[in-house]
Design a protein around this motif. Structure first.
Motif, PDB file in Angstrom:
ATOM      1  N   HIS A  74      25.251  20.005  44.802  1.00  0.00           N
ATOM      2  CA  HIS A  74      26.091  19.200  45.708  1.00  0.00           C
ATOM      3  C   HIS A  74      27.176  18.452  44.914  1.00  0.00           C
ATOM      4  N   ARG A  75      26.970  18.294  43.584  1.00  0.00           N
ATOM      5  CA  ARG A  75      27.965  17.593  42.755  1.00  0.00           C
ATOM      6  C   ARG A  75      28.721  18.657  41.954  1.00  0.00           C
ATOM      7  N   GLY A 153      20.207  18.817  39.266  1.00  0.00           N
ATOM      8  CA  GLY A 153      20.097  17.451  38.769  1.00  0.00           C
ATOM      9  C   GLY A 153      18.691  17.087  38.344  1.00  0.00           C
ATOM     10  N   ASP A 154      18.546  15.894  37.793  1.00  0.00           N
ATOM     11  CA  ASP A 154      17.219  15.411  37.396  1.00  0.00           C
ATOM     12  C   ASP A 154      16.315  15.290  38.624  1.00  0.00           C
ATOM     13  N   ALA A 156      16.367  17.108  41.301  1.00  0.00           N
ATOM     14  CA  ALA A 156      15.961  18.457  41.714  1.00  0.00           C
ATOM     15  C   ALA A 156      14.789  18.976  40.889  1.00  0.00           C
ATOM     16  N   ASN A 183      21.900  12.869  35.067  1.00  0.00           N
ATOM     17  CA  ASN A 183      22.874  11.762  35.095  1.00  0.00           C
ATOM     18  C   ASN A 183      22.169  10.433  35.343  1.00  0.00           C
TER      19      ASN A 183
END
Ligand SMILES: Cc1ncc(C[n+]2csc(CCOP(=O)(O)OP(=O)(O)O)c2C)c(N)n1
Length: 328
Positions: A74-75, A153-154, A156, A183
């Motif tokens: 998503h990012r 991400g972390d 996830a 992040n």
């Protein structure tokens, strides 16, 4: 190859290093613009900005080719730009214009560019991992020899899909590189409160694959680590899990006052800015001068200004097309 005092993979020439520097600025300017337009109410929906995380996208994707694939999150604006994404079409998509990647009807989390090997962003946290494994299985079964970079991400990494995907990729020796962009937060949840292990990369051991931790704001370390993992994947040795420790400078999404963290912490991470560090590295290695660096930065700014003009001058989708391209 050796660029002055830098050890780098052979495809990373001096020209490529300059391109990468410009690309990092394009990512930053793109997301800074999007932030401004959201604040002015000119873009609707939501968006997740990757300002501060430019190095993981640019450095990782620098070592793969067009036939190789990425799966984003998503990012994902940075991943898309690094995989040769068209910033005009990206900006138009965010403005909801007909000329956008999804004809203005998808928004930032639904951009894909199959011709360029970008299998797409994902609004489902952890949703990209099974897709990446499926693509890697296709590569292996059809002997297409492409590698898949899978970003997540972390947060996830606490989803079931992460564990199932890494396990399958491991037992089948699939050509996928799992890249966790840590992040430090999943929405407002600090990673330290969400897992009891120091490094997410330590989870690789549970699946019998290599796990690496890298400074996610250090382009040179990223390039070399991802390149080694890609070479191993291409040679049939299976996946690697790489954790990139980084930081998002902005809030999680557009309406986030960042109450869960201190301004001091933000300043600490801003001081570790990946773009600034890469510039210093390239000046020290005599790849470019301060003036040339400024020129590349200006070119990046110009490219994003053009993208904004393109988006603003593009038509909105017509009412007749409202139900076109709808799959569910
Ligand atoms: C399956 C699922 N659960 C929850 C959400 C809501 N959500 C969107 S982003 C996000 C945080 C994700 O954190 P992380 O994976 O660390 O990525 P980051 O936002 O830090 O880049 C959550 C919980 C979602 N979109 N999908």
């Amino acid at each position: 190859m050796k660029v002055k005092n830098l050890e780098l993979p052979k495809m990373i020439t001096e020209e490529k290093l300059k391109d990468l520097y410009k690309e990092m600025w394009m990512i930053r300017y793109f997301d800074e613009k999007v932030d401004q337009f959201f604040a002015k109410g000119m873009i609707h929906g939501t968006t997740h900005l990757c300002v501060g995380q430019e190095a993981s996208a640019a450095g990782s994707i620098a070592v793969i080719g067009r036939k190789d694939k990425i799966v984003s999150t998503h990012r994902g604006h940075g991943h898309c730009i690094s995989k040769e994404g068209d910033v005009n079409k990206m900006m138009a998509e965010l403005f909801g214009r007909e000329t956008g990647y999804c004809k203005g009807k998808g928004g930032s989390m639904h951009i894909a560019d199959l011709e360029k090997g970008n299998l797409g962003a994902n609004g489902i946290v952890g949703g990209g991992l099974p897709l990446a494994v499926g693509a890697a299985l296709t590569s292996k079964m059809k002997k297409e020899n492409y590698v898949v970079l899978c970003f997540f991400g972390d947060g996830a990494s606490n989803e079931g899909s992460f564990h199932e995907s890494v396990n399958l990729a491991a037992i089948w020796d699939l050509p996928v590189v799992f890249i966790c962009e840590n992040n430090q937060y999943g929405m407002s949840g600090p990673v330290k409160e969400m897992t009891r292990i120091e490094n997410i990369a330590d989870r690789a051991g549970a699946y019998g694959i290599p796990g690496k931790v890298v400074d996610g704001n250090d382009m040179i370390e990223i390039i070399n680590t991802v390149n080694e993992a890609v070479e191993n994947a291409r040679a049939g040795s299976g996946p690697t899990l790489i954790e990139m420790k980084t930081y998002r400078w902005k809030g999680h999404s557009k309406s986030d006052a960042k109450k869960y963290r201190t301004r001091e912490e933000e300043q600490e991470w801003r001081a570790k800015d990946g773009i600034k560090r890469f510039k210093e590295t390239l000046i020290n290695a005599e790849v470019f001068t301060e003036e040339e660096a400024k020129q590349l930065q200006d070119e990046a700014y110009q490219a994003i200004e053009e993208a904004v003009k393109f988006a603003e001058n593009s038509p909105e989708p017509s009412m007749d097309s409202l139900l076109e391209d709808v799959y569910a």
